[in-house]
Design a protein around this motif. Structure first.
Motif, PDB file in Angstrom:
ATOM      1  N   ILE A 143      27.408 -22.415  47.835  1.00 17.12           N
ATOM      2  CA  ILE A 143      28.825 -22.456  48.235  1.00 17.12           C
ATOM      3  C   ILE A 143      29.418 -21.051  48.120  1.00 17.12           C
ATOM      4  O   ILE A 143      30.086 -20.564  49.038  1.00 17.12           O
ATOM      5  N   THR A 144      29.145 -20.397  46.984  1.00 17.40           N
ATOM      6  CA  THR A 144      29.688 -19.052  46.762  1.00 17.40           C
ATOM      7  C   THR A 144      29.183 -18.086  47.827  1.00 17.40           C
ATOM      8  O   THR A 144      29.955 -17.285  48.370  1.00 17.40           O
ATOM      9  N   THR A 162      35.220 -21.767  44.867  1.00 13.29           N
ATOM     10  CA  THR A 162      33.931 -22.452  44.683  1.00 13.29           C
ATOM     11  C   THR A 162      34.106 -23.700  43.818  1.00 13.29           C
ATOM     12  O   THR A 162      33.612 -24.783  44.158  1.00 13.29           O
TER      13      THR A 162
END
Lengths: 189, 151
Positions: free
Chosen positions: A81-82, A56
Motif C-alpha cells: 500500500i505504501t 497507509t
C-alpha cells in the motif's frame, strides 16, 4: 517469533474488521516505524513520508477485509500500500524515475550523524545516504526492501508489483551503482 | 568452476548474506571467497554495503506513531453486498474457503425459490393444462368401433 507476530496480526486484523480501535492502535504501534521509514526512503521528505504513513494506516482501517492472511504477511501488504501511495505521489509531482536530489535527504543525514558515535562510520553512513539518494526510486525501493527491511526477493517483488526476475535485475543494478558510488567516494577521499 | 564475474553478479542479486544465496551455487561461492583473495575482497565490500543498509537509521518522526494511532477514523461501514453476505453467511474463523463457494451458490438458491413460487405470468390453464385436457377429450371421443373384429 515471526509466526507469533503473524498470528497476532491476523487476530488484530479480524478485530479491526469488527471496528475495534484498540486492535488498530496495536497494529499501528507494531508497524508504523517500518512503514514511515520506507516511505521516507522513497520520497526523501519527512513530512510527505508522514502523510503517506497516515494514509497507509487509514487504508488499513478502511480496507482491512481485503488483506488475505494466506497470501501475504501483513507487513508485506502494508508495504505494498505504501509503495503504491508513494509511486502515485511521485507521479503526481512528476518526480517518477528522476534521481532524487541528495539534499532532500539532508535532514535524515544530520540526525543519523548525530546518533552515530564512530567518526568513520558517520562518514560512511553519510556517503551511503548520498549514494542511495542518487539512485532511481525503483532501485532504492528494491534495496530498502531486501537489504534493510529483510523481505525476501519474492516478497519485495510482490510489494513492488513486478516479477522476481525484474526485481533481481533492479537489485543487481542498484547494488552495482551503490558500490560504484561508494568506491568513487572512497578513492576521492 | 565459478568465475569472478559470476560471483559478483550473484552478490549483486542476492547480497552478501550467504543464507540468501541460491543453494545450487552457495558452496561454489563460499569456496571462491575463501580461496581467491579478490573474491574475498569483493565479498567484504558487499558485506560492508549490506551492513550499512541494514543499520541505516530513520529520521525521528516526532509523535508520528501517536498521530497515526489517534487519527480520525471513519465509522467502519461495509458495502451493501458485504452487509448482505455478512447477514446471510456470517464470517466465522476458518470459513474463508466455504464463504465464497456458498456465496457463488446463492443465485442458484434464489433461482430455485423464485422458479418454484412463480409462473412468470404464464397462464397454466391456457398452456400445459389446456393441452392435457384436449388430449383427454380426443381420446374419449375416438371411435374404436372401426377396429372391432367380427366373430
Amino acid at each position: 517469533m515471526a509466526d507469533d507476530n503473524g498470528t497476532q496480526d491476523e487476530q488484530w486484523m479480524e478485530a479491526v474488521c469488527r471496528g475495534d480501535r484498540r486492535a488498530y492502535r496495536a497494529l499501528v504501534d507494531r508497524h508504523w516505524k517500518a512503514i514511515s521509514h520506507y516511505a521516507f526512503r522513497l520520497l526523501g521528505d519527512v513530512s510527505e513520508a508522514e502523510d503517506i504513513s497516515q494514509e497507509t494506516f487509514l487504508r488499513l482501517w478502511k480496507q482491512a477485509e481485503k488483506w488475505q492472511p494466506g497470501k501475504a504477511r501483513l507487513s508485506t501488504w502494508l508495504h505494498r500500500i505504501t509503495h503504491n501511495l508513494c509511486i502515485d505521489h511521485l507521479r503526481k509531482h512528476s518526480r517518477m524515475q528522476a534521481e532524487a536530489d541528495p539534499g532532500q535527504f539532508a535532514e535524515a543525514e544530520t540526525i543519523d550523524r548525530r546518533d552515530h558515535e564512530d567518526e568513520s562510520r558517520k562518514e560512511l553512513a553519510g556517503q551511503l545516504q548520498q549514494a542511495l539518494a542518487a539512485l532511481p526510486e525503483s532501485q532504492r525501493s528494491a534495496l530498502m526492501l531486501c537489504s534493510h527491511s529483510g523481505f525476501s526477493n519474492q516478497e519485495a517483488a510482490a510489494i513492488m508489483g513486478i516479477s522476481v526476475k525484474a526485481l533481481e535485475s533492479t537489485l543487481a543494478r542498484a547494488r552495482r551503482n551503490l558500490r560504484s558510488s561508494l568506491s568513487t567516494e572512497d578513492s576521492a577521499a | 568452476m565459478m568465475t569472478l564475474t559470476e560471483f559478483t553478479q550473484l552478490l549483486e542479486i542476492h547480497g552478501a548474506d550467504s543464507g540468501n544465496w541460491p543453494s545450487a551455487q552457495r558452496q561454489a561461492m563460499l569456496s571462491l571467497a575463501r580461496d581467491n583473495s579478490e573474491a574475498g575482497d569483493i565479498l567484504s565490500e558487499f558485506q560492508r554495503i549490506d551492513g550499512l543498509l541494514a543499520t541505516m537509521e530513520a529520521p525521528k518522526f516526532a509523535g508520528l506513531g501517536a498521530r497515526i494511532a489517534d487519527q480520525n477514523l471513519p465509522q467502519r461501514q461495509a458495502g451493501l453486498m458485504d452487509r448482505l453476505l455478512n447477514w446471510l453467511l456470517p464470517l466465522e474463523a476458518g470459513s474463508s474457503l466455504w464463504r465464497p463457494a456458498l456465496a457463488a451458490c446463492l443465485p442458484l438458491f434464489v433461482g430455485v425459490i423464485v422458479g418454484n413460487f412463480s409462473n412468470f405470468a404464464m397462464d397454466q390453464s391456457s398452456q400445459a393444462t389446456q393441452y392435457w385436457e384436449d388430449e383427454l377429450a380426443m381420446i374419449s371421443l375416438a371411435d374404436y368401433s372401426a377396429n372391432r373384429v367380427e366373430l
